[in-house]
Design a protein around this motif. Structure first.
Motif, PDB file in Angstrom:
ATOM      1  N   ALA A 178     -65.166 -31.361  25.833  1.00  0.00           N
ATOM      2  CA  ALA A 178     -65.628 -32.083  24.502  1.00  0.00           C
ATOM      3  C   ALA A 178     -65.470 -31.235  23.584  1.00  0.00           C
ATOM      4  CB  ALA A 178     -67.117 -32.185  24.841  1.00  0.00           C
ATOM      5  N   PHE A 179     -65.365 -29.814  23.837  1.00  0.00           N
ATOM      6  CA  PHE A 179     -65.519 -28.641  22.672  1.00  0.00           C
ATOM      7  C   PHE A 179     -64.776 -27.556  23.416  1.00  0.00           C
ATOM      8  CE2 PHE A 179     -69.583 -28.916  24.550  1.00  0.00           C
ATOM      9  CZ  PHE A 179     -69.795 -27.425  24.916  1.00  0.00           C
ATOM     10  N   TYR A 180     -64.513 -26.725  22.473  1.00  0.00           N
ATOM     11  CA  TYR A 180     -64.095 -25.323  23.140  1.00  0.00           C
ATOM     12  C   TYR A 180     -64.962 -24.261  23.090  1.00  0.00           C
ATOM     13  CZ  TYR A 180     -59.577 -27.701  23.781  1.00  0.00           C
ATOM     14  OH  TYR A 180     -58.320 -28.503  24.336  1.00  0.00           O
ATOM     15  N   ILE A 181     -64.984 -23.069  23.920  1.00  0.00           N
ATOM     16  CA  ILE A 181     -65.611 -21.932  23.567  1.00  0.00           C
ATOM     17  C   ILE A 181     -64.380 -21.032  23.792  1.00  0.00           C
ATOM     18  CG2 ILE A 181     -67.371 -20.353  24.423  1.00  0.00           C
ATOM     19  CD1 ILE A 181     -68.760 -22.604  23.701  1.00  0.00           C
ATOM     20  N   VAL A 182     -64.320 -20.185  22.775  1.00  0.00           N
ATOM     21  CA  VAL A 182     -63.294 -19.083  22.795  1.00  0.00           C
ATOM     22  C   VAL A 182     -63.745 -17.754  23.317  1.00  0.00           C
ATOM     23  CG1 VAL A 182     -61.691 -18.007  21.423  1.00  0.00           C
ATOM     24  CG2 VAL A 182     -61.551 -20.208  21.259  1.00  0.00           C
ATOM     25  N   VAL A 183     -63.108 -17.246  24.326  1.00  0.00           N
ATOM     26  CA  VAL A 183     -63.338 -15.992  24.689  1.00  0.00           C
ATOM     27  C   VAL A 183     -62.181 -14.965  24.319  1.00  0.00           C
ATOM     28  CG1 VAL A 183     -63.864 -14.392  26.463  1.00  0.00           C
ATOM     29  CG2 VAL A 183     -65.084 -16.558  26.207  1.00  0.00           C
ATOM     30  N   VAL A 184     -62.206 -13.843  23.680  1.00  0.00           N
ATOM     31  CA  VAL A 184     -61.059 -13.033  23.509  1.00  0.00           C
ATOM     32  C   VAL A 184     -61.237 -11.924  24.459  1.00  0.00           C
ATOM     33  CG1 VAL A 184     -59.840 -11.464  21.772  1.00  0.00           C
ATOM     34  CG2 VAL A 184     -61.012 -13.610  21.216  1.00  0.00           C
ATOM     35  N   LEU A 185     -60.445 -11.850  25.435  1.00  0.00           N
ATOM     36  CA  LEU A 185     -60.784 -10.834  26.266  1.00  0.00           C
ATOM     37  C   LEU A 185     -60.287  -9.183  25.876  1.00  0.00           C
ATOM     38  CD1 LEU A 185     -59.246 -12.946  29.398  1.00  0.00           C
ATOM     39  CD2 LEU A 185     -61.756 -12.471  28.811  1.00  0.00           C
ATOM     40  N   ASP A 186     -60.790  -8.454  26.672  1.00  0.00           N
ATOM     41  CA  ASP A 186     -60.299  -6.985  26.067  1.00  0.00           C
ATOM     42  C   ASP A 186     -59.059  -6.599  27.097  1.00  0.00           C
ATOM     43  OD1 ASP A 186     -61.881  -5.840  24.347  1.00  0.00           O
ATOM     44  OD2 ASP A 186     -63.312  -4.868  25.676  1.00  0.00           O
ATOM     45  N   LEU A 187     -59.280  -6.801  28.428  1.00  0.00           N
ATOM     46  CA  LEU A 187     -58.049  -6.578  29.255  1.00  0.00           C
ATOM     47  C   LEU A 187     -57.515  -5.296  29.325  1.00  0.00           C
ATOM     48  CD1 LEU A 187     -56.006  -9.861  28.980  1.00  0.00           C
ATOM     49  CD2 LEU A 187     -57.385  -9.208  30.804  1.00  0.00           C
ATOM     50  N   VAL A 188     -58.456  -4.130  29.339  1.00  0.00           N
ATOM     51  CA  VAL A 188     -58.083  -2.953  29.614  1.00  0.00           C
ATOM     52  C   VAL A 188     -57.007  -2.561  30.702  1.00  0.00           C
ATOM     53  CG1 VAL A 188     -58.788  -0.383  30.093  1.00  0.00           C
ATOM     54  CG2 VAL A 188     -60.291  -2.180  28.931  1.00  0.00           C
ATOM     55  N   SER A 189     -55.694  -2.196  30.054  1.00  0.00           N
ATOM     56  CA  SER A 189     -54.645  -2.138  31.054  1.00  0.00           C
ATOM     57  C   SER A 189     -54.327  -3.393  32.015  1.00  0.00           C
ATOM     58  CB  SER A 189     -54.684  -0.913  32.083  1.00  0.00           C
ATOM     59  OG  SER A 189     -55.892  -0.803  32.785  1.00  0.00           O
ATOM     60  N   GLY A 190     -54.531  -4.557  31.134  1.00  0.00           N
ATOM     61  CA  GLY A 190     -54.080  -5.850  31.720  1.00  0.00           C
ATOM     62  C   GLY A 190     -54.890  -6.413  32.673  1.00  0.00           C
ATOM     63  N   LEU A 195     -58.914  -7.775  34.234  1.00  0.00           N
ATOM     64  CA  LEU A 195     -60.603  -8.066  33.373  1.00  0.00           C
ATOM     65  C   LEU A 195     -61.233  -6.873  33.754  1.00  0.00           C
ATOM     66  CD1 LEU A 195     -61.055 -11.741  34.733  1.00  0.00           C
ATOM     67  CD2 LEU A 195     -60.380 -10.981  32.460  1.00  0.00           C
ATOM     68  N   ASN A 196     -62.138  -6.589  32.991  1.00  0.00           N
ATOM     69  CA  ASN A 196     -63.085  -5.487  33.421  1.00  0.00           C
ATOM     70  C   ASN A 196     -64.587  -6.291  33.429  1.00  0.00           C
ATOM     71  OD1 ASN A 196     -63.893  -5.742  30.845  1.00  0.00           O
ATOM     72  ND2 ASN A 196     -63.141  -3.743  30.279  1.00  0.00           N
ATOM     73  N   GLY A 197     -65.533  -5.417  33.676  1.00  0.00           N
ATOM     74  CA  GLY A 197     -66.918  -6.118  34.022  1.00  0.00           C
ATOM     75  C   GLY A 197     -67.326  -6.723  32.642  1.00  0.00           C
ATOM     76  N   HIS A 198     -67.147  -6.233  31.676  1.00  0.00           N
ATOM     77  CA  HIS A 198     -67.523  -6.721  30.537  1.00  0.00           C
ATOM     78  C   HIS A 198     -66.723  -8.025  29.957  1.00  0.00           C
ATOM     79  CE1 HIS A 198     -69.091  -5.011  26.121  1.00  0.00           C
ATOM     80  NE2 HIS A 198     -69.495  -6.432  26.359  1.00  0.00           N
ATOM     81  N   ASP A 199     -65.498  -8.147  30.309  1.00  0.00           N
ATOM     82  CA  ASP A 199     -64.890  -9.380  30.138  1.00  0.00           C
ATOM     83  C   ASP A 199     -65.422 -10.394  30.988  1.00  0.00           C
ATOM     84  OD1 ASP A 199     -62.977  -8.522  28.225  1.00  0.00           O
ATOM     85  OD2 ASP A 199     -61.665  -7.958  29.919  1.00  0.00           O
ATOM     86  N   LYS A 200     -65.900 -10.146  32.334  1.00  0.00           N
ATOM     87  CA  LYS A 200     -66.428 -11.149  33.085  1.00  0.00           C
ATOM     88  C   LYS A 200     -67.632 -11.513  32.655  1.00  0.00           C
ATOM     89  CE  LYS A 200     -63.849  -9.414  37.120  1.00  0.00           C
ATOM     90  NZ  LYS A 200     -63.694  -8.539  38.204  1.00  0.00           N
ATOM     91  N   ASP A 201     -68.510 -10.613  32.217  1.00  0.00           N
ATOM     92  CA  ASP A 201     -69.798 -11.088  31.625  1.00  0.00           C
ATOM     93  C   ASP A 201     -69.623 -12.044  30.405  1.00  0.00           C
ATOM     94  OD1 ASP A 201     -70.746  -9.253  33.488  1.00  0.00           O
ATOM     95  OD2 ASP A 201     -71.378  -7.926  32.304  1.00  0.00           O
ATOM     96  N   THR A 202     -68.617 -11.663  29.634  1.00  0.00           N
ATOM     97  CA  THR A 202     -68.600 -12.299  28.548  1.00  0.00           C
ATOM     98  C   THR A 202     -68.199 -13.880  28.729  1.00  0.00           C
ATOM     99  OG1 THR A 202     -67.593 -10.485  27.355  1.00  0.00           O
ATOM    100  CG2 THR A 202     -67.258 -12.430  26.202  1.00  0.00           C
TER     101      THR A 202
END
Ligand code: SF4
Ligand code: SF4
Lengths: 263, 413, 657
Positions: free
Chosen positions: B89-101, B103-110
């Motif tokens: 119905a709509f999009y939510i965009v998340v831009v990942l940090d991807l430290v050394s390729g 996901l880190n904890g912060h990415d997952k929380d986001t």
């Protein structure tokens, strides 16, 4: 200084001490000034958006930048709760500086860290965040080399086109001590800024920061046994492993280092 | 694969119920009576031979393995339910940090927060994760990624926030997402998010740590105040702003997206410069080898630090005795450190010192005195002569390095 | 013309000429001093010079009996001889009695000079060599010449004895003697100390020091003046410049200086001599005493209008000082080293912003949080959460406390876990003695001691004013504190800002309580104990007896250290020395602990949070460090007052109504 013709402006704000909440020189802004002084010496210009407050402690805080050896600070007068970015941008458009130095974010207010980005956008300048050092400025090719601070003491080297805005990280060199005498003698030069009001933020509510609950180590248990283990596991730090013997010790330490990805 | 011990309630029930026909087959091993005494079940010893007589095999060859009440966890890798968004119905965009390729904890929380936003008010939104550069993580589907846009070519291996910001503008123009989320981190997200905000002329909510219906709570005043403000389009979120996704799987469908090259970049990444561990300010250092007055051989200490690649620290006494410079002093009267690993060699742990290392993650103590405060605090304590332990540690590390090297060479061939 | 006639005529011319020369020199020297900044001139002090010389100065000199007698003989003989010589040879008063007197006085001086000579045969390292080695010879030549010259006049020897040869020898001797003793006095020889010293005694900047008084508080400066602190020699007050000239290079200050002993680059004697060089211009190559440890002599020069720091004196020298005042206390010329050092530090901090080490951080903390370590001001009372203390002002029960007998000054020990123990002990003792006391709570700020010694007068004045205005809101009789630094500051330095209080150190206050029997101490324990005098209690405030009285009331026989009372060695914690942390060969607290260990004591009693922190920082094994309050608590005989806590709390509430 070889960078005599460079025009460098540092933007300063009034900081706030984390525990006493008293006004002070903002730590990052002070580092920005330190960096600026090292770069161009007395030619560094300093700008503060806001007028000279009648409040003594506010004034002292602003003066403490003068105490670092600046002859004067330019005050860009603007009515309260006006949008500093637009006022500053308007002013800087006329000044055409080569380098603008700021802190990464303010110590009070929204402290969103947006100011340098917005200025860069408005003025069409490049923007580098969290720099620790300006290595060199090549005035002929209009390029500078800077070091950007990364987590854990790492540094990234960047080339950036002049003119640019840089926000200065806590990893930059410590600011020199602010001395009382020069702070008292330094001057404020007042300039009238245009006024743009900031409607939005006045509707926000603010309160003292709440302590955020520490997240429990969630072992997303797919099984009851896991949940049980997670709930009863010894809290980390409560007494560790003790090893005796040279070989075992060295091995145990090595294992830890490997686990932490350090060797 | 974990060798998890799984309970089988049915089997346990049978084991308790002596009248159950299958009881005998299941009860193996010690059984404790109600008074806590060990009971031997004589009925289950042995087996029925081919001629119908009970036999007891003393050779041990046919001992029952303890399979009865266990099921191997390997067999039952839990399949999480799949969360599908067929027609977003709509999009939510998340831009990942991807430290050394990864996901880190912060990415997952986001991503967790993004899923909250996608599913509130009857839901129907899809979370689009945007990954720049190399992507080594294969757990995106478990972290809440419904759609993935992966932009990768050589230049994304570098720091190129201007290009990324440009790409994002394109994506956002196309998808018209309801919200855009980035981790407010020093790993790129904070920088990129602000660039984007300036470019889109959107006022972002920075330092968001909580979502409450239509408002968010943000940390302002450099962490001293909480600002409650309406939910904005662009959110720069803090770690632990939401629980990460853990109970659903997501589609992780790749959406194609061409990157539009940027002509007038003004930033040029020259690569990370190698930092001498000892040039890192103590407060920032991630790995500290710290020496106290239990050290006899300082040459060896310095050597160890350089082999390990650790930043050197010292206790007050070591500094006072002139073995280390003052700026290396750790503690309340020196520097407060935040290292991930802190190795304290020959430091017994005066209160000021312990205060100074309060924020360290893992503490290793090497000490002769098992009763000292440092050992009490440490995660691993090696009790013994520090000179010998360090010497052996250096050997081990060097062996490891060599092994790695030969391995690499082997790979090359 | 006989040789004796010739001599007497020649002497008239010679001495008159020498006196004239001396006068010219004196004027020149005075011009040098007058380059300094204006300061009150205490004319009346000039009249007191003889008294001050004979009483106050000799009180200090007499700590070294040998030197004291020597000086009495030499200086007494010299002064008397000089007067007689002028009377006899310039005013030509040919009285027989004067001649005999001269004979006696020159003999006295000669005897003195022999002792000087003996002392100088193998001079200890604190004495300067160079021209000072010449002095005993000059003294001898002077006294001997006049002795021989006078012999014929008294008739003991026939006139014209020795004939022309002797006359010539005498002429040579007298020229040497008078040159050194008269002209050298104002032209910069070793005898300069007599001339400058006498004037200095009269015009001393701290007149209160004479006649048994004390003046140890630093002097405030006007924060709106053009230049803050001392940059160049001419920025000193003129009477400070004069005082530098009074130095006799006796090296007593050097002997007592803890920083010098620790091998830090400070030698108070050299510092004063450098100030003289700065004032008169030149380099330090001729300095013939011990150098600043680690800094070669002859590498620095200065002038009256040349900045001092890092040209004449390295900044590390200034920042090594613990402001322990051992030098001032030992100086027979009553020179104020600490004033000079702090004056120069003020310029470094307030004008140049160059406080070394952690100084700048600490000063920033002080201005942002009122305590040196940057703790939240609102947590100042956290340590006393379980103590149920009465706090001045509005308390939780909405009662307003404005009055108490005693204001307990907590100090920055509030933030230090070690010294909180002392505070708790003090509170128990105060309650045991049913003292009605209250604290200022979070409204208390650092006393400003540290900021001031680090040269940050501005922060000191802000803190002092804030504390004074807080305290002035309440009524109390006495301020009691366990911190000698706060004690000294409030007692001696707040006065200039309008804060005049009756302040007592806890040892003094408890000593009163014990002698009034309000606290009973068990005196049966046998402790092998020694006592370390805190500089700011002892030398700064002359309190040596109360702590000893308390210890003795506990039955302790104190094993005194060699250096105790006024010569006690500093623990290294004063004057911001731990903050600036200038490296030396060893650490001052280690040296002090060695003093303690020498007495074979198992406990060292202290009376200052700074001392306890410094001495406890010495690596174990070492004697235990305990504050006197803690020791008292151990020895307290309770039950004298039963159920103290409640009673006292009620009392206090009652007192507040
Ligand atoms: S005050 Fe103490 S440390 Fe400073 S010069 Fe004098 S004796 Fe030395
Ligand atoms: S300053 Fe005083 S104690 Fe030091 S050498 Fe000079 S006269 Fe002696």
């Amino acid at each position: 200084m070889s960078n005599n013709n460079l025009s460098v402006i540092s933007l300063v704000s009034i900081g706030e001490h984390p525990t006493s909440r008293r006004p002070r020189r903002a730590e990052q802004d002070a580092r920005a000034i330190e960096l600026g002084i090292k770069l161009v010496g007395d030619n560094l210009q300093t700008l503060h958006a806001g007028e000279l407050s009648d409040d003594d402690s506010q004034q002292t805080a602003l003066r403490s930048y003068l105490g670092m050896g600046l002859a004067e600070i330019n005050l860009l007068e603007m009515p309260e709760n006006s949008d500093a970015v637009l006022v500053i941008a308007e002013h800087l458009k006329q000044k055409k500086p080569d380098i603008i130095l700021t802190g990464v974010r303010a110590e009070n207010g929204e402290s969103s860290g947006m100011l340098p980005y917005l200025l860069a956008e408005q003025l069409g300048m490049a923007m580098v965040t969290s720099i620790a050092e300006i290595l060199s400025v090549d005035e002929v090719n209009k390029q500078a080399e800077v070091l950007q601070a990364l987590p854990r003491g790492q540094r990234r080297k960047l080339k950036v086109d002049l003119p640019f805005i840089a926000s200065v990280d806590m990893a930059a060199a410590l600011p020199r001590q602010s001395a009382f005498g020069p702070a008292r003698r330094g001057q404020f030069e007042e300039i009238l800024g245009t006024s743009f009001t900031d409607q939005e933020s006045s509707e926000w509510q603010t309160a003292d920061a709440k302590k955020r609950p520490k997240r429990l180590k969630i072992i997303k248990a797919k099984t009851a046994a896991d949940r049980f283990k997670a709930a009863t596991a010894k809290a980390s730090g409560g007494g560790g492993k003790v090893v005796h013997g040279v070989e075992e010790s060295a091995q145990a330490i090595l294992d830890l280092l490997v686990e932490e990805g350090l060797v | 694969m974990s060798e998890l011990f799984r309970r089988d309630p049915r089997a346990q029930w049978i084991a308790r119920n002596r009248l159950h026909p299958m009881h005998q087959a299941l009860v193996i091993g010690p059984v404790f009576g109600p008074s806590g005494l060990l009971r031997k079940n004589l009925h289950i010893i042995g087996f029925i031979g081919p001629n119908g007589l009970k036999r007891i095999d003393r050779s041990g060859a046919s001992n029952d393995s303890e399979q009865g009440s266990r099921r191997s966890a390997t067999a039952s890798e839990v399949i999480l339910p799949l969360h599908q968004v067929v027609e977003p119905a709509f999009y939510i965009v998340v831009v990942l940090d991807l430290v050394s390729g990864r996901l880190n904890g912060h990415d997952k929380d986001t991503l967790g927060l993004a899923q909250q936003l996608a599913n509130r008010n009857n839901g129907g939104g899809a979370v689009v994760a945007i990954a720049f550069g190399e992507l080594k993580d294969d757990s995106l589907n478990k972290a809440g990624v419904d759609r993935l846009i992966h932009i990768n070519d050589e230049q994304y291996a570098h720091y190129n926030p201007e290009q990324r910001c440009n790409d994002l503008q394109g994506i956002i123009g196309e998808l018209e997402p309801q919200h855009i989320l980035l981790p407010d981190s020093i790993n790129g997200g904070g920088d990129l998010g602000r660039r984007l905000a300036a470019a889109l002329q959107q006022r972002p909510a920075c330092g968001v740590w909580k979502l409450n219906d239509d408002t968010v709570i943000c940390r302002g005043s450099a962490g001293k105040r909480d600002i409650t403000r309406p939910l904005s389009k662009l959110l720069l979120v803090m770690e632990e702003c939401s629980e990460p996704i853990s109970e659903t799987r997501h589609e992780n469908i790749l959406m194609s997206q061409a990157s539009s090259p940027l002509a007038n970049g003004k930033l040029f990444d020259q690569g990370n410069i190698s930092v001498d561990p000892n040039a890192i300010p103590l407060a920032e250092a991630g790995f500290i080898l710290s020496g106290g007055n239990g050290i006899n051989d300082w040459e060896q200490f310095h050597h160890t630090a350089s082999v390990l690649g650790a930043t050197e620290g010292a206790s007050r006494v070591a500094v006072d005795d002139g073995n280390m410079p003052r700026e290396r002093q750790v503690g309340a009267t020196g520097t407060w450190v935040t290292a991930q690993v802190y190795i304290a060699v020959g430091i017994s742990g005066a209160i000021q010192h312990m205060q100074g290392i309060g924020q360290c993650d893992k503490v290793v103590a090497i000490n002769t005195d098992e009763g000292c405060d440092m050992v009490k605090r440490a995660d691993i304590s090696a009790i013994g002569d520090s000179t010998e332990i360090l010497a052996r540690l250096v050997e081990l590390v060097e062996q490891r390095k060599q092994a790695k090297q030969t391995n690499n060479e082997g790979d090359d061939k | 013309m006989s040789s004796s006639e010739f001599l007497s005529q020649f002497l008239f011319t010679l001495i008159s000429f020498a006196l004239l020369l001396m006068l010219v020199g004196a004027v020149k020297r005075m011009l040098l001093w007058s380059q300094g900044q204006s300061s009150t001139i205490h004319w009346l002090g000039l009249l007191q010079i003889p008294r001050r010389y004979l009483v106050d100065l000799h009180h200090v000199v007499a700590r070294d009996k040998y030197m004291s007698n020597t000086h009495v003989a030499t200086a007494g003989g010299f002064v008397l001889s000089s007067i007689l010589i002028v009377l006899l040879y310039v005013f030509q008063l040919k009285l027989q009695i004067l001649t005999w007197a001269l004979l006696g006085s020159s003999l006295l001086m000669f005897v003195g000079s022999i002792f000087v000579m003996i002392r100088r045969r193998n001079p200890p390292p604190n004495l300067s060599l160079g021209q000072w080695q010449r002095l005993p010879k000059s003294l001898m030549v002077f006294s001997l010449s006049f002795f021989i010259l006078t012999l014929p006049a008294t008739g003991i020897l026939p006139s014209d004895t020795g004939g022309w040869l002797l006359a010539l020898l005498l002429v040579a001797g007298i020229i040497w003697g008078i040159g050194e003793m008269f002209c050298g006095m104002t032209w910069g020889g070793p005898m300069k100390h007599a001339f400058a010293g006498a004037l200095h005694l009269g015009l001393h900047r701290r007149q209160e020091r004479f006649g048994g008084g004390q003046s140890t508080g630093l002097k405030a400066i006007d924060l709106s003046s053009k230049k803050l602190g001392v940059e160049k020699p001419i920025d000193f007050k003129w009477n400070q410049l004069l005082s530098f000239d009074a130095c006799v290079e006796c090296g007593r200050c050097e002997n007592n200086c803890p920083a010098f002993a620790a091998g830090q680059p400070l030698n108070p004697k050299k510092l004063i001599q450098d100030m003289v060089i700065g004032m008169a211009g030149g380099d330090d190559a001729k300095f013939a005493g011990s150098p600043y440890p680690g800094i070669k002599v002859g590498t620095h020069k200065g002038g009256a209008i040349i900045p001092i720091v890092n040209v004449l004196v390295e900044s590390d020298t200034l920042w090594s000082c613990t402001t322990c005042r051992a030098c001032v206390d030992a100086c027979p010329m009553m020179i104020e080293h600490v004033d000079a050092i702090v004056d120069m530090r003020r310029f470094e901090t307030m004008e140049k912003g160059q406080t070394p080490g952690k100084g700048s951080e600490i000063l920033e903390n002080l201005s942002a949080t009122d305590n040196p370590n940057g703790f939240a001001p609102s947590t100042r009372m956290n340590w006393a959460a379980d103590q149920n203390l009465t706090v001045f002002g509005h308390n939780e029960k909405k009662q307003e406390v404005t009055q108490a007998d005693v204001l307990l000054w907590v100090g920055d020990a509030a933030f230090d876990m070690r010294n909180q123990r002392t505070l708790r002990a003090m509170i128990k003792l105060l309650r045991a003695a049913k003292v009605n006391f209250a604290v200022l709570g979070d409204a208390e700020c650092d006393s400003g001691d540290l900021a001031r010694r680090l040269g940050d007068e501005a922060t000191f004045q802000r803190l002092a004013n804030s504390n004074i205005s807080t305290m002035n809101k309440y009524k109390f009789n006495t301020i009691v504190t366990a911190d000698p630094h706060a004690f000294h500051c409030i007692k001696n330095e707040y006065g200039e800002f309008g804060g005049n209080y009756n302040v007592m150190h806890h040892t003094g206050f408890f000593a009163e309580l014990v002698s009034q029997q309000k606290i009973k101490l068990d005196n049966s324990k046998e402790l092998a104990l020694t006592y370390h005098d805190p500089c700011y209690l002892g030398r700064y405030n002359g309190e040596y007896d109360a702590p000893r009285f308390l210890l003795e009331s506990m039955g302790v026989k104190i094993k005194e250290m060699d250096r105790s009372k006024s010569t006690a060695r500093c623990c290294g914690g004063g004057g911001g020395a731990p903050v600036t942390d200038i490296p030396g060969k060893q650490r001052i607290p280690d040296m002090r602990m060695a003093d303690v260990i020498e007495t074979k004591a198992e406990i060292v009693a202290v009376a200052c949070p700074g001392c306890s922190a410094m001495l406890e920082g010495v690596v174990e094994p070492r004697p235990e460090v305990k504050d006197i309050a803690e020791l008292m608590l151990d020895a307290l005989i309770e039950g004298v007052v039963e159920d103290t806590a409640e009673v006292v709390v009620e009392d206090m509430v009652g007192g507040a109504v």
